[in-house]
Scaffold this motif. Structure first.
Motif, mmCIF file in Angstrom:
data_model
loop_
_atom_site.group_PDB
_atom_site.id
_atom_site.type_symbol
_atom_site.label_atom_id
_atom_site.label_comp_id
_atom_site.label_asym_id
_atom_site.label_seq_id
_atom_site.Cartn_x
_atom_site.Cartn_y
_atom_site.Cartn_z
ATOM 1 N N SER A 37 0.825 -1.219 0.000
ATOM 2 C CA SER A 37 0.000 0.000 0.000
ATOM 3 C C SER A 37 0.852 1.260 0.000
ATOM 4 O O SER A 37 0.524 2.237 -0.654
ATOM 5 N N LEU A 38 1.927 1.234 0.777
ATOM 6 C CA LEU A 38 2.753 2.447 0.929
ATOM 7 C C LEU A 38 3.970 2.447 0.013
ATOM 8 O O LEU A 38 4.788 3.359 0.079
ATOM 9 N N TRP A 99 -3.073 7.663 8.037
ATOM 10 C CA TRP A 99 -3.366 6.501 8.883
ATOM 11 C C TRP A 99 -2.631 5.284 8.365
ATOM 12 O O TRP A 99 -2.384 5.136 7.157
ATOM 13 N N MET A 100 -2.260 4.407 9.257
ATOM 14 C CA MET A 100 -1.653 3.114 8.906
ATOM 15 C C MET A 100 -1.905 2.158 10.068
ATOM 16 O O MET A 100 -1.609 2.483 11.210
ATOM 17 N N LEU A 101 -2.452 0.992 9.736
ATOM 18 C CA LEU A 101 -2.792 0.020 10.779
ATOM 19 C C LEU A 101 -2.127 -1.321 10.513
ATOM 20 O O LEU A 101 -1.916 -1.696 9.349
ATOM 21 N N CYS A 105 -5.653 -5.676 12.141
ATOM 22 C CA CYS A 105 -6.735 -4.818 12.659
ATOM 23 C C CYS A 105 -7.557 -4.160 11.557
ATOM 24 O O CYS A 105 -8.409 -3.327 11.842
ATOM 25 N N TRP A 106 -7.273 -4.475 10.316
ATOM 26 C CA TRP A 106 -8.074 -3.869 9.242
ATOM 27 C C TRP A 106 -9.504 -4.383 9.346
ATOM 28 O O TRP A 106 -9.741 -5.537 9.756
ATOM 29 N N GLY A 109 -12.621 -0.487 11.828
ATOM 30 C CA GLY A 109 -12.987 0.923 11.967
ATOM 31 C C GLY A 109 -11.983 1.764 12.751
ATOM 32 O O GLY A 109 -12.254 2.929 13.051
ATOM 33 N N TYR A 110 -10.822 1.192 13.077
ATOM 34 C CA TYR A 110 -9.854 1.949 13.890
ATOM 35 C C TYR A 110 -9.299 3.175 13.150
ATOM 36 O O TYR A 110 -9.068 4.217 13.758
ATOM 37 N N ALA A 111 -9.066 3.050 11.847
ATOM 38 C CA ALA A 111 -8.517 4.196 11.109
ATOM 39 C C ALA A 111 -9.532 5.329 11.058
ATOM 40 O O ALA A 111 -9.183 6.505 11.216
ATOM 41 N N ILE A 135 -3.442 10.355 -1.405
ATOM 42 C CA ILE A 135 -3.738 8.912 -1.481
ATOM 43 C C ILE A 135 -3.524 8.407 -2.908
ATOM 44 O O ILE A 135 -4.000 9.022 -3.869
ATOM 45 N N ASN A 139 -5.314 2.826 -3.776
ATOM 46 C CA ASN A 139 -5.466 2.526 -2.347
ATOM 47 C C ASN A 139 -6.919 2.742 -1.916
ATOM 48 O O ASN A 139 -7.282 3.719 -1.259
ATOM 49 N N ARG A 141 -8.830 1.226 0.238
ATOM 50 C CA ARG A 141 -9.148 1.223 1.674
ATOM 51 C C ARG A 141 -8.922 2.605 2.279
ATOM 52 O O ARG A 141 -9.718 3.092 3.083
ATOM 53 N N ARG A 148 -15.319 8.414 4.471
ATOM 54 C CA ARG A 148 -16.116 8.351 5.707
ATOM 55 C C ARG A 148 -15.927 9.597 6.563
ATOM 56 O O ARG A 148 -16.804 9.995 7.307
HETATM 57 C C1 LIG Z 1 -5.726 2.528 5.010
HETATM 58 C C2 LIG Z 1 -6.025 1.645 6.221
HETATM 59 C C3 LIG Z 1 -5.593 2.338 7.508
HETATM 60 C C4 LIG Z 1 -7.551 1.394 6.237
HETATM 61 O O1 LIG Z 1 -7.838 0.424 7.217
HETATM 62 P P1 LIG Z 1 -9.333 -0.121 7.349
HETATM 63 O O2 LIG Z 1 -9.329 -1.082 8.472
HETATM 64 O O3 LIG Z 1 -9.853 -0.533 6.028
HETATM 65 O O4 LIG Z 1 -10.151 1.204 7.744
HETATM 66 P P2 LIG Z 1 -10.987 1.400 9.089
HETATM 67 O O5 LIG Z 1 -10.120 1.073 10.237
HETATM 68 O O6 LIG Z 1 -11.622 2.708 9.030
HETATM 69 O O7 LIG Z 1 -12.069 0.224 8.980
HETATM 70 C C5 LIG Z 1 -13.097 0.277 8.020
HETATM 71 C C6 LIG Z 1 -13.701 -1.096 7.879
HETATM 72 O O8 LIG Z 1 -14.115 -1.526 9.178
HETATM 73 C C7 LIG Z 1 -15.543 -1.708 9.200
HETATM 74 N N1 LIG Z 1 -15.982 -1.260 10.528
HETATM 75 C C8 LIG Z 1 -16.261 -2.095 11.549
HETATM 76 N N2 LIG Z 1 -16.563 -1.387 12.637
HETATM 77 C C9 LIG Z 1 -16.477 -0.090 12.293
HETATM 78 C C10 LIG Z 1 -16.670 1.105 13.001
HETATM 79 N N3 LIG Z 1 -17.002 1.101 14.302
HETATM 80 N N4 LIG Z 1 -16.450 2.289 12.371
HETATM 81 C C11 LIG Z 1 -16.111 2.302 11.059
HETATM 82 N N5 LIG Z 1 -15.915 1.190 10.335
HETATM 83 C C12 LIG Z 1 -16.101 0.003 10.952
HETATM 84 C C13 LIG Z 1 -16.053 -0.891 8.028
HETATM 85 O O9 LIG Z 1 -17.282 -1.360 7.579
HETATM 86 C C14 LIG Z 1 -14.942 -1.139 7.024
HETATM 87 O O10 LIG Z 1 -15.078 -2.445 6.573
HETATM 88 P P3 LIG Z 1 -14.689 -2.950 5.102
HETATM 89 O O11 LIG Z 1 -13.192 -3.070 5.119
HETATM 90 O O12 LIG Z 1 -15.346 -4.256 4.967
HETATM 91 O O13 LIG Z 1 -15.184 -1.901 4.147
HETATM 92 C C15 LIG Z 1 -5.299 0.284 6.105
HETATM 93 O O14 LIG Z 1 -5.707 -0.354 4.930
HETATM 94 C C16 LIG Z 1 -3.780 0.431 6.085
HETATM 95 O O15 LIG Z 1 -3.140 0.524 7.117
HETATM 96 N N6 LIG Z 1 -3.181 0.435 4.866
HETATM 97 C C17 LIG Z 1 -1.733 0.551 4.739
HETATM 98 C C18 LIG Z 1 -1.260 1.949 5.042
HETATM 99 C C19 LIG Z 1 -1.915 2.939 4.114
HETATM 100 O O16 LIG Z 1 -2.183 2.651 2.961
HETATM 101 N N7 LIG Z 1 -2.154 4.138 4.635
HETATM 102 C C20 LIG Z 1 -2.792 5.209 3.884
HETATM 103 C C21 LIG Z 1 -1.845 5.852 2.969
HETATM 104 S S1 LIG Z 1 -2.665 7.096 1.999
#
Ligand SMILES: CC(C)(COP(=O)(O)OP(=O)(O)OC[C@H]1O[C@@H](n2cnc3c(N)ncnc32)[C@H](O)[C@@H]1OP(=O)(O)O)[C@@H](O)C(=O)NCCC(=O)NCCS
Length: 188
Positions: A37-38, A99-101, A105-106, A109-111, A135, A139, A141, A148
């Motif tokens: 992703s990065l 954000w980065m997780l 934990c993907w 909803g933590y991001a 972004i 990417n 996600r 959101r």
């Molecule tokens: C980008 C990144 C942080 C997104 O992580 P993510 O877990 O998809 O995003 P969130 O933490 O907001 O979670 C959203 C998902 O959790 C679900 N979810 C569950 N409970 C939730 C809640 N309470 N609130 C929001 N979403 C929730 C959502 O429906 C969504 O699900 P889906 O993946 O099926 O669509 C992750 O993919 C990552 O670390 N990528 C690598 C680093 C990166 O690319 N960083 C960004 C550079 S621009």
């Protein structure tokens, strides 16, 4: 210059980076998912992770903004980073929220949770009028997190800090932020 505060959200503690975050940060940045992703460079080392960690900590000292280490409140586990970011290049759009997780934990909803708090910090504490998020078009996600939070996609362009690929510059102004918060309150 405000020091990095410790904040809490429903499930996370957002706290300053500390030295013993190095190993978990390195581990997360070495996962295939995050590397892809990065576009983390081949041969990414613990020394590179240290430079990243130091830069996050230093940005708070120099600019009064930066990323937080994310700790899961339930377990005390380091799960990633989120927060504010800035670069000095003239073509960098401004204050970014990012954000980065840990891939483990993907999907929880933590991001979005940490990003929501970081956006609020950017508007309320820093007084920014607009926040950005840079972004890659692939990417999806990260784009979903931005959407959101109320961000809208802007122009796609090559930035001098990463000229290999064009990025989309996402934008959130105060009006968009207020609208996203209102939708949230209405359960939308
Ligand atoms: C980008 C990144 C942080 C997104 O992580 P993510 O877990 O998809 O995003 P969130 O933490 O907001 O979670 C959203 C998902 O959790 C679900 N979810 C569950 N409970 C939730 C809640 N309470 N609130 C929001 N979403 C929730 C959502 O429906 C969504 O699900 P889906 O993946 O099926 O669509 C992750 O993919 C990552 O670390 N990528 C690598 C680093 C990166 O690319 N960083 C960004 C550079 S621009």
């Amino acid at each position: 210059m405000p020091a990095c505060p410790t904040l809490t959200t429903e499930r996370l503690t957002l706290r300053p980076f500390q030295e013993d975050d190095l190993d978990p940060l390195f581990a997360i940045m070495s996962t295939p998912e995050v590397r892809a992703s990065l576009h983390v460079q081949d041969g990414f080392s613990v020394g590179d992770a240290w430079r990243t960690l130091s830069a996050f900590a230093g940005l708070w000292e120099l600019k009064g903004l930066g990323q937080w280490a994310l700790v899961e409140r339930l377990t005390g586990r380091f799960v990633g980073r989120a927060g504010l970011y800035w670069r000095p290049e003239p073509d960098w759009p401004g204050v970014e929220v990012g954000w980065m997780l840990d891939p483990a934990c993907w999907g929880a909803g933590y991001a979005t949770e940490a990003g929501t708090r970081a956006v609020r910090y950017g508007f309320e504490e820093l007084g920014e009028g607009v926040l950005f998020s840079v972004i890659l078009p692939e990417n999806t996600r990260s784009q979903a997190v931005a959407r959101r939070l109320g961000y809208l996609p802007g122009e796609e362009r090559r930035l001098s800090n990463f000229p290999e690929l064009p990025h989309v510059v996402w934008r959130l102004d105060r009006t968009g932020w207020e609208a996203a918060r209102a939708t949230d309150r209405d359960g939308g």
